[in-house]
Each structure stands twice: as C-alpha cells, then as structure tokens.
Design an enzyme around this catalytic site. Structure first.
Site, PDB file in Angstrom:
ATOM      1  CG  ASP A  26      -2.057   0.960   1.135  1.00 24.95           C
ATOM      2  OD1 ASP A  26      -2.397   1.358   0.003  1.00 24.95           O
ATOM      3  OD2 ASP A  26      -2.623   1.335   2.180  1.00 24.95           O
ATOM      4  N   GLY A  29       0.158   5.552  -4.344  1.00 24.10           N
ATOM      5  CA  GLY A  29      -0.374   6.866  -4.716  1.00 24.10           C
ATOM      6  C   GLY A  29       0.226   7.971  -3.863  1.00 24.10           C
ATOM      7  NE  ARG A  30      -1.568   6.667   1.273  1.00 19.81           N
ATOM      8  CZ  ARG A  30      -1.822   5.806   2.231  1.00 19.81           C
ATOM      9  NH1 ARG A  30      -1.767   6.200   3.495  1.00 19.81           N
ATOM     10  NH2 ARG A  30      -2.114   4.556   1.956  1.00 19.81           N
ATOM     11  CD1 TRP A  31       7.525   6.356  -2.394  1.00 18.09           C
ATOM     12  CD2 TRP A  31       7.091   6.877  -4.532  1.00 18.09           C
ATOM     13  NE1 TRP A  31       8.727   6.434  -3.056  1.00 18.09           N
ATOM     14  CE2 TRP A  31       8.484   6.749  -4.364  1.00 18.09           C
ATOM     15  CE3 TRP A  31       6.598   7.195  -5.803  1.00 18.09           C
ATOM     16  CZ2 TRP A  31       9.389   6.935  -5.415  1.00 18.09           C
ATOM     17  CZ3 TRP A  31       7.494   7.387  -6.838  1.00 18.09           C
ATOM     18  CH2 TRP A  31       8.867   7.261  -6.641  1.00 18.09           C
ATOM     19  CG  HIS A  43      -0.124   2.446  -9.293  1.00 14.26           C
ATOM     20  ND1 HIS A  43      -0.377   1.967  -8.026  1.00 14.26           N
ATOM     21  CD2 HIS A  43      -1.173   3.268  -9.604  1.00 14.26           C
ATOM     22  CE1 HIS A  43      -1.535   2.465  -7.592  1.00 14.26           C
ATOM     23  NE2 HIS A  43      -2.023   3.264  -8.524  1.00 14.26           N
ATOM     24  CB  SER A  71      -8.673  -5.236  -3.155  1.00  8.06           C
ATOM     25  OG  SER A  71      -9.327  -4.009  -3.402  1.00  8.06           O
ATOM     26  CB  SER A  72     -12.992  -7.831  -4.917  1.00  9.29           C
ATOM     27  OG  SER A  72     -12.921  -7.911  -3.515  1.00  9.29           O
ATOM     28  CD  GLU A  73     -13.415  -4.966  -1.482  1.00 10.17           C
ATOM     29  OE1 GLU A  73     -12.208  -5.258  -1.331  1.00 10.17           O
ATOM     30  OE2 GLU A  73     -14.310  -5.810  -1.411  1.00 10.17           O
ATOM     31  CG  LEU A 137       8.961 -17.267  -3.641  1.00  9.87           C
ATOM     32  CD1 LEU A 137       8.891 -17.225  -2.113  1.00  9.87           C
ATOM     33  CD2 LEU A 137       9.323 -15.881  -4.189  1.00  9.87           C
ATOM     34  NE  ARG A 194      -2.804  -1.246   4.402  1.00 10.86           N
ATOM     35  CZ  ARG A 194      -4.055  -1.320   3.989  1.00 10.86           C
ATOM     36  NH1 ARG A 194      -4.853  -2.233   4.485  1.00 10.86           N
ATOM     37  NH2 ARG A 194      -4.539  -0.469   3.085  1.00 10.86           N
TER      38      ARG A 194
HETATM   39  C1  IPE Z   1      -5.394  -2.704  -0.225  1.00  7.40           C
HETATM   40  O1  IPE Z   1      -5.057  -1.386  -0.387  1.00  7.40           O
HETATM   41  C2  IPE Z   1      -5.385  -3.409  -1.557  1.00  7.40           C
HETATM   42  C3  IPE Z   1      -4.073  -3.648  -2.155  1.00  7.40           C
HETATM   43  C4  IPE Z   1      -2.927  -3.352  -1.614  1.00  7.40           C
HETATM   44  C5  IPE Z   1      -4.088  -4.265  -3.453  1.00  7.40           C
HETATM   45  P1  IPE Z   1      -6.179  -0.250  -0.568  1.00  7.40           P
HETATM   46  O2  IPE Z   1      -5.439   1.015  -0.772  1.00  7.40           O
HETATM   47  O3  IPE Z   1      -7.131  -0.643  -1.628  1.00  7.40           O
HETATM   48  O4  IPE Z   1      -6.926  -0.291   0.827  1.00  7.40           O
HETATM   49  P2  IPE Z   1      -7.767   0.824   1.579  1.00  7.40           P
HETATM   50  O5  IPE Z   1      -8.796   1.330   0.613  1.00  7.40           O
HETATM   51  O6  IPE Z   1      -6.825   1.892   1.999  1.00  7.40           O
HETATM   52  O7  IPE Z   1      -8.349   0.110   2.759  1.00  7.40           O
HETATM   53  C1  IPE Z   2      -1.342   0.287  -3.454  1.00 13.08           C
HETATM   54  O1  IPE Z   2      -1.175   1.657  -3.460  1.00 13.08           O
HETATM   55  C2  IPE Z   2      -1.652  -0.270  -4.830  1.00 13.08           C
HETATM   56  C3  IPE Z   2      -3.024  -0.769  -4.977  1.00 13.08           C
HETATM   57  C4  IPE Z   2      -3.961  -0.756  -4.066  1.00 13.08           C
HETATM   58  C5  IPE Z   2      -3.362  -1.329  -6.271  1.00 13.08           C
HETATM   59  P1  IPE Z   2      -2.414   2.653  -3.469  1.00 13.08           P
HETATM   60  O2  IPE Z   2      -2.781   2.917  -4.896  1.00 13.08           O
HETATM   61  O3  IPE Z   2      -3.505   2.155  -2.629  1.00 13.08           O
HETATM   62  O4  IPE Z   2      -1.756   3.942  -2.863  1.00 13.08           O
HETATM   63  P2  IPE Z   2      -2.419   4.912  -1.779  1.00 13.08           P
HETATM   64  O5  IPE Z   2      -2.848   4.051  -0.635  1.00 13.08           O
HETATM   65  O6  IPE Z   2      -3.568   5.584  -2.443  1.00 13.08           O
HETATM   66  O7  IPE Z   2      -1.330   5.867  -1.402  1.00 13.08           O
HETATM   67 MG    MG Z   3      -4.039   2.370  -0.683  1.00 13.26          MG
END
Ligand code: IPE
Ligand code: IPE
Ligand code: MG
Length: 256
Positions: A26, A29-31, A43, A71-73, A137, A194
């Site tokens: 995770d 995006g913030r990075w 990404h 994720s599915s979300e 692995l 995480r």
């Molecule tokens: C969890 O990260 C899913 C993956 C790392 C693929 P999200 O960024 O989707 O999670 P939330 O929305 O912060 O809980």
């Molecule tokens: C994790 O980074 C990648 C995926 C969930 C696919 P994010 O895209 O969730 O990055 P943040 O959490 O918005 O910074």
């Molecule tokens: Mg995230």
C-alpha cells in the site's frame, strides 16, 4: 530486537523465520503525490519493489510469499487508474515470467478469475501453467481478490456438495471449510506486512490471518526494500506466538 542485518538474519534463521509472508502493498499513490508525480508513477515504482521483494524472499529462503496486488474493491477507482494497474500487471507478467520460471518460482493466483479481460486471464493461466512444477519460492498473487468473496465461494461449494448429497453438513469442520478456499495447500500466513502506515486488513486473507503476526511499516510500498523486509522479519522474530496457549518458549497448540 536485532538491529543489524547479520543479527536479524541469525535470529530469523534460528527457527523463527516465517514460512509464509503476505504483503499488503500500500501507499503507491501517496508516494507519488509526495513527490508531485502522478499516481501512475507510484504504481510503476511499486512494480520495482515487487521485483525486489521476490528477490529478497528467495534470498531469505521464505517458502511462500503472497502479494496483494488488486482487491475486489479496487475496481471502484477511476477507470484510468484501473486501466493502468491492469496494464502494469500484464507488463509485469510478460517481462518477468521467464525470469521467475528460471529462478524456480511457482506462481499461483488467488481471486476471482471470471469477468477478467481475456488477455489478463490468459496471462494468469500461462504464469501458473508454466511454473506449475517449480519447487522454489511459491509466489501467490492476490489479484481481483477479496477475502469475503473467497469465504462465500467456499460456503457455496460446500452447500452445493451438500445439496447434491455428496456431503453431510454435520461433517463440515474447520479443515474442510479451509480446503474449499482459494489455495488450500498453502499454509496460513505467519506474518502479514502492510506498508503505508495504514493499520487494517482491507479484505485480505481474513480467514487465513487468524493467528498471523501483523507488522505495519511507516513507509510507502515503492520504498520497500531489502532492509525494510529484514526489519519486518526482525519484528516477527521478536514476537511471542501463543495460538491461544499459555505462552512460554514454544507455541502450545494442544494439551496431552
Ligand atoms: C489494499 O489497499 C489493496 C491492495 C494493496 C491491493 P487499498 O489502498 O485498496 O486499501 P484501503 O482502501 O486503503 O483500505
Ligand atoms: C497500493 O497503493 C496499490 C493498490 C492498491 C493497487 P495505493 O494505490 O492504494 O496507494 P495509496 O494508498 O492511495 O497511497
Ligand atoms: Mg491504498
């Protein structure tokens, strides 16, 4: 807690090394945002961190590594971002599959396969088929994955078997339920890492995480390197796992 790589390698090698590490990657995006870059750049750099994590897992002799890649979300993100993530997955498999295979990595994918674009589904199949007989692995990619969906699928399978008369519902127990989940032969994760500072599971391995140790790192995924991996392993090595027992030097799983 060990502070140097040498010390932490020693302690993790002394019987306190996880068999299965699962990572919630995770903070891409913030990075990027922190550097004034588009999320896509985060990404893209995240894929580099995946490569490093796989190398480290091999080096550390970890038998199972699961990475939460979509994720599915995550479908609820803007269409352009979803398209970029799909493109990166395709490129990762196309570019890295031969090398993974050469390194004896066995690739598995958990998550819903139905409804995926045909080219993505085909690449996932290809990665699994090509590497099926490998013994290095085990790399489990959680893609289009949601733990609640996985649990519902398992319940549906059992219900179907019961209605077909092939299963007595009274015989359903924990092991039988677990055997209907996505990768039943993979041991439960010992350690879930995480990145990004968020402290939640976000629908990741909810069943399998029952006794996992959780380590939350205050760095974003693109910054996850060998040292970060080692620091998570060192935290794990310092934990006392009790599995509901009374504690002590060794985990107490049953009484005699
Ligand atoms: C969890 O990260 C899913 C993956 C790392 C693929 P999200 O960024 O989707 O999670 P939330 O929305 O912060 O809980
Ligand atoms: C994790 O980074 C990648 C995926 C969930 C696919 P994010 O895209 O969730 O990055 P943040 O959490 O918005 O910074
Ligand atoms: Mg995230």
């Amino acid at each position: 807690m060990p502070t140097s790589p040498t010390e932490s390698s020693r302690s993790t090698a002394s019987g306190r090394s996880p068999e299965h590490v699962a990572i919630i990657m995770d903070g891409n995006g913030r990075w990027a945002q922190a550097r004034g870059l588009p999320r896509f750049e985060g990404h893209r750099r995240g894929v580099e961190a995946v490569r490093g994590a796989v190398r480290s897992a091999i080096e550390f002799g970890i038998p199972y590594l699961t990475i939460y890649s979509f994720s599915s979300e995550n479908w609820s993100r803007p269409a352009e971002e979803v398209a970029m993530l799909m493109g990166l997955l395709k490129r990762y498999i196309r570019n890295d599959l031969a090398e993974l295979h050469g390194n004896d990595v066995r690739v598995r994918v958990i998550g819903q396969r139905v409804g995926l674009a045909p080219d993505i589904a085909a690449l996932l199949d290809e990665a699994e088929t090509l590497t099926r007989a490998n013994h290095g692995l085990n790399l489990i990619v959680a893609f289009n994955y949601g733990a609640r969906q996985e649990i519902v699928e398992a319940a549906r399978r059992l219900a179907r078997e019961a209605t077909q008369g092939r299963l007595d519902p009274a015989r359903i127990d924990i092991d039988m339920f677990a055997s209907r989940l996505g990768a039943p032969d993979v041991p439960d994760p010992d350690l879930i890492i995480r990145t990004s500072g968020e402290q939640r599971l976000s629908n990741f391995l909810l069943w399998q995480a029952a006794y996992a140790e959780l380590v939350f790192l205050p760095i974003h995924w693109p910054d996850f390197d060998r040292a970060a991996f080692e620091s998570a392993l060192a935290q794990f090595a310092g934990r006392e796992r009790r599995f509901g027992g009374a504690g002590g030097a060794a985990p107490v799983k049953s009484v005699s």
